[in-house]
Write a protein that holds these residues in place. Structure first.
Motif, short mmCIF file in Angstrom:
data_model
loop_
_atom_site.label_atom_id
_atom_site.label_comp_id
_atom_site.label_asym_id
_atom_site.label_seq_id
_atom_site.Cartn_x
_atom_site.Cartn_y
_atom_site.Cartn_z
N LYS A 2 1.01 -1.13 -0.10
CA LYS A 2 0.09 0.05 -0.05
C LYS A 2 0.93 1.43 0.04
CE LYS A 2 -4.00 -2.22 2.29
NZ LYS A 2 -5.01 -1.99 3.22
N HIS A 3 0.26 2.35 -0.37
CA HIS A 3 1.01 3.62 -0.43
C HIS A 3 0.23 4.71 -0.08
CE1 HIS A 3 2.59 0.86 -3.63
NE2 HIS A 3 3.48 1.77 -3.69
N ILE A 4 1.09 5.67 0.90
CA ILE A 4 0.59 6.84 1.40
C ILE A 4 1.40 8.05 1.12
CG2 ILE A 4 1.34 6.26 3.58
CD1 ILE A 4 -0.96 8.01 4.72
N ILE A 5 0.80 8.90 0.52
CA ILE A 5 1.60 10.28 -0.02
C ILE A 5 1.51 11.30 1.44
CG2 ILE A 5 2.11 12.34 -1.18
CD1 ILE A 5 1.77 10.29 -3.63
N ILE A 6 2.25 12.03 2.03
CA ILE A 6 2.01 12.76 3.18
C ILE A 6 2.37 14.45 2.45
CG2 ILE A 6 2.21 13.52 5.41
CD1 ILE A 6 2.60 10.79 6.14
N LEU A 7 1.78 15.13 2.18
CA LEU A 7 2.11 16.34 1.42
C LEU A 7 1.84 17.79 2.40
CD1 LEU A 7 2.03 17.26 -2.09
CD2 LEU A 7 1.46 18.92 -0.62
N ASP A 37 -7.81 0.70 1.96
CA ASP A 37 -7.52 1.41 0.55
C ASP A 37 -6.02 1.01 0.06
OD1 ASP A 37 -10.10 2.45 -0.19
OD2 ASP A 37 -9.53 4.30 1.07
N ASP A 38 -5.90 1.14 -1.16
CA ASP A 38 -4.34 0.84 -1.58
C ASP A 38 -3.52 2.07 -1.58
OD1 ASP A 38 -4.85 -2.03 -2.52
OD2 ASP A 38 -6.21 -1.01 -3.86
N PHE A 39 -4.32 3.08 -1.65
CA PHE A 39 -3.70 4.64 -1.90
C PHE A 39 -4.38 5.56 -1.16
CE2 PHE A 39 -2.98 8.38 -4.26
CZ PHE A 39 -1.69 8.53 -4.09
N VAL A 40 -3.45 6.28 -0.30
CA VAL A 40 -4.05 7.37 0.49
C VAL A 40 -3.07 8.83 0.18
CG1 VAL A 40 -4.58 8.37 2.84
CG2 VAL A 40 -4.89 5.95 2.02
N PHE A 41 -3.81 9.76 0.00
CA PHE A 41 -3.12 11.15 -0.20
C PHE A 41 -3.45 12.09 0.74
CE2 PHE A 41 -2.71 15.24 -2.33
CZ PHE A 41 -1.32 15.21 -2.56
N VAL A 42 -2.47 12.54 1.78
CA VAL A 42 -2.82 13.38 2.78
C VAL A 42 -2.36 14.72 2.73
CG1 VAL A 42 -2.82 13.61 5.55
CG2 VAL A 42 -2.74 11.12 4.50
N HIS A 43 -2.93 15.68 2.49
CA HIS A 43 -2.60 17.27 2.28
C HIS A 43 -3.05 18.02 3.34
CE1 HIS A 43 -3.46 21.27 0.70
NE2 HIS A 43 -2.61 20.96 0.00
N VAL A 44 -1.94 18.71 3.72
CA VAL A 44 -1.91 19.67 4.96
C VAL A 44 -1.65 21.04 4.34
CG1 VAL A 44 -1.42 20.12 7.11
CG2 VAL A 44 -1.59 17.81 6.68
N GLU A 45 -2.53 21.86 4.49
CA GLU A 45 -2.21 23.23 3.91
C GLU A 45 -1.50 24.21 4.74
OE1 GLU A 45 -3.38 26.52 0.82
OE2 GLU A 45 -3.30 24.31 0.93
#
Length: 420
Positions: free
Chosen positions: A2-7, A310-318
């Motif tokens: 699984k993949h997670i992007i923390i932006l 889920d296989d993919f998670v995109f977490v965005h912090v402004e």
């Protein structure tokens, strides 16, 4: 895997004399990011294609692997998708900030940190006084305003033309606003003329007329009268920018067979809109604000729960981006440290023994001493259990230059990340 992007939006910066020539990422106390960089592999990424503005709508779309030359239509249509407005073929949707003007200049792009409940009242007021019917038919509006989040809203112009030049207000703090009004795109040839739409000049004239009228109307609104009495910044003008037509985008599942389902977690309509077109499930976390007071722990928990199915998670912090636009050095440092300890650390501690790949990066630079977006390459790290580390010892703009991934460009990051 699984993949997670923390932006961390706008988290990267330039060297600052006040910090001994260090960037904020070099100076901040961020043990979790440094550990992941030490145990993982790093590099830098070009997130803004040549000829495109260094905005979040461009950089985040590129990070997710999309070709901007094929899918880019500006922020407006993406935010329309997040808000739930279904664009018609003849709609032109454009992001519409409520901003603060003073002494003939743009003071702030955010209307004095306008809250959504207050903004909704102002948007309803603008709809009542500025929305225009087509050919005097009251059942067919030319213009409508749609409430978004905080100072970020949407303007839809039926038959509007996207071939105009707008100035993002966050790129022009303390600059005279009149010279930044909307202009027709002078490089557009007659061959793109569309008889179903207004001309670029007509569209620019319409938007500029609304900007000027909004200033008269908002100055008279009780909300701003009360703010003026308190000596607070007024939300005293609309400022539309970054518009386009309905985009055509493949989902991430269509592009990457490794992804069967995915989630996007963000407080910002723009990112939610990108996620919707990308086929991701949108999770809205209570208390997520897009500012430094956002619910980091709630976002971390939402990400942990999403990774269970889920296989993919995109977490965005402004938060870092907003602090950068405000030129607030101390606050931006805090947002980096909050991201590290209150969001990345809980996620890592929960998944460190699982088959999960983590990436951490910003989308662009938002230097606190410039208060604008800068399209230089950004540092990134990738970690998963068992990865062979490179020589990088900490996560920052300088250290990542020597990372094993070198300098990647645009969709190369997503392809590399998803192939792990």
């Amino acid at each position: 895997m699984k993949h997670i992007i923390i932006l961390g939006d706008g988290m990267a910066d330039l060297p600052i004399e006040r910090l001994g020539g260090k960037t904020l990422l070099q100076y901040a106390h961020k043990p979790m990011m440094d550990q992941l960089a030490h145990e993982g592999r790093c590099g830098r990424l070009v997130t803004v294609p040549e000829g495109f503005p260094p905005g979040s709508e461009v950089a985040n779309t590129a990070i997710l692997g999309y070709d901007l030359n094929k899918v880019y239509e500006g922020r407006g249509p993406l935010e329309a998708a997040s808000i739930g407005y279904e664009m018609a073929d003849d709609d032109f949707a454009i992001r519409c900030n409520i901003i603060t003007l003073g002494d003939g200049k743009i003071i702030t792009h955010n209307g004095g940190n306008l809250e959504t409940d207050d903004a909704r009242v102002l948007i309803d007021y603008l709809n009542e006084h500025l929305a225009k019917p087509i050919n005097e038919r009251e059942d067919c509006e030319r213009v409508k305003f749609i409430t978004g989040i905080q100072y970020r809203h949407l303007l839809v112009i039926k038959g509007g033309n996207k071939h105009i030049v707008c100035a993002p207000p966050h790129d022009h703090p303390n600059e005279p606003w009149r010279s930044l009004l909307v202009k027709p795109d002078s490089v557009v040839s007659d061959s793109v003329a569309d008889t179903r739409r207004l001309s670029p000049q007509q569209t620019a004239d319409l938007i500029n007329e609304m900007i000027l009228k909004s200033q008269e109307l908002l100055a008279q609104h009780p909300f701003n009268i009360e703010r003026a009495k308190k000596g607070e910044r007024q939300a005293n003008s609309i400022w539309p920018w970054s518009g386009g037509y309905r985009p055509s985008m493949e989902t991430l599942m269509e592009q990457y067979p490794q992804i069967k389902s995915g989630t996007v977690i963000s407080a910002v309509d723009l990112i939610q809109g990108i996620g919707k077109y990308a086929g991701l499930r949108i999770v809205k976390v209570p208390g997520a604000t897009g500012l430094a007071d956002t619910n980091y722990e709630g976002k971390a928990q939402a990400a942990i729960e999403a990774l269970e199915h889920d296989d993919f998670v995109f977490v965005h912090v402004e938060a870092s981006d907003e602090a950068g636009h405000d030129g607030d050095l101390e606050l931006k440092l805090k947002t980096i440290e909050y991201l590290d300890q209150r969001l990345i650390a809980p996620i890592y501690n929960k998944v460190k023994d699982k088959d999960v790949c983590i990436a951490v990066l910003p989308d662009h630079l938002t230097p606190v001493e410039q208060r604008i977006h800068v399209g230089q390459p950004v540092p990134f790290l990738i970690w998963h259990k068992g990865i062979t580390p490179d020589s990088v010892q900490q996560y920052d703009e300088v250290s990542c230059v020597s990372g094993a991934y070198g300098l990647l460009k645009l969709d190369e990051f997503m392809k590399t990340f998803m192939n792990l």
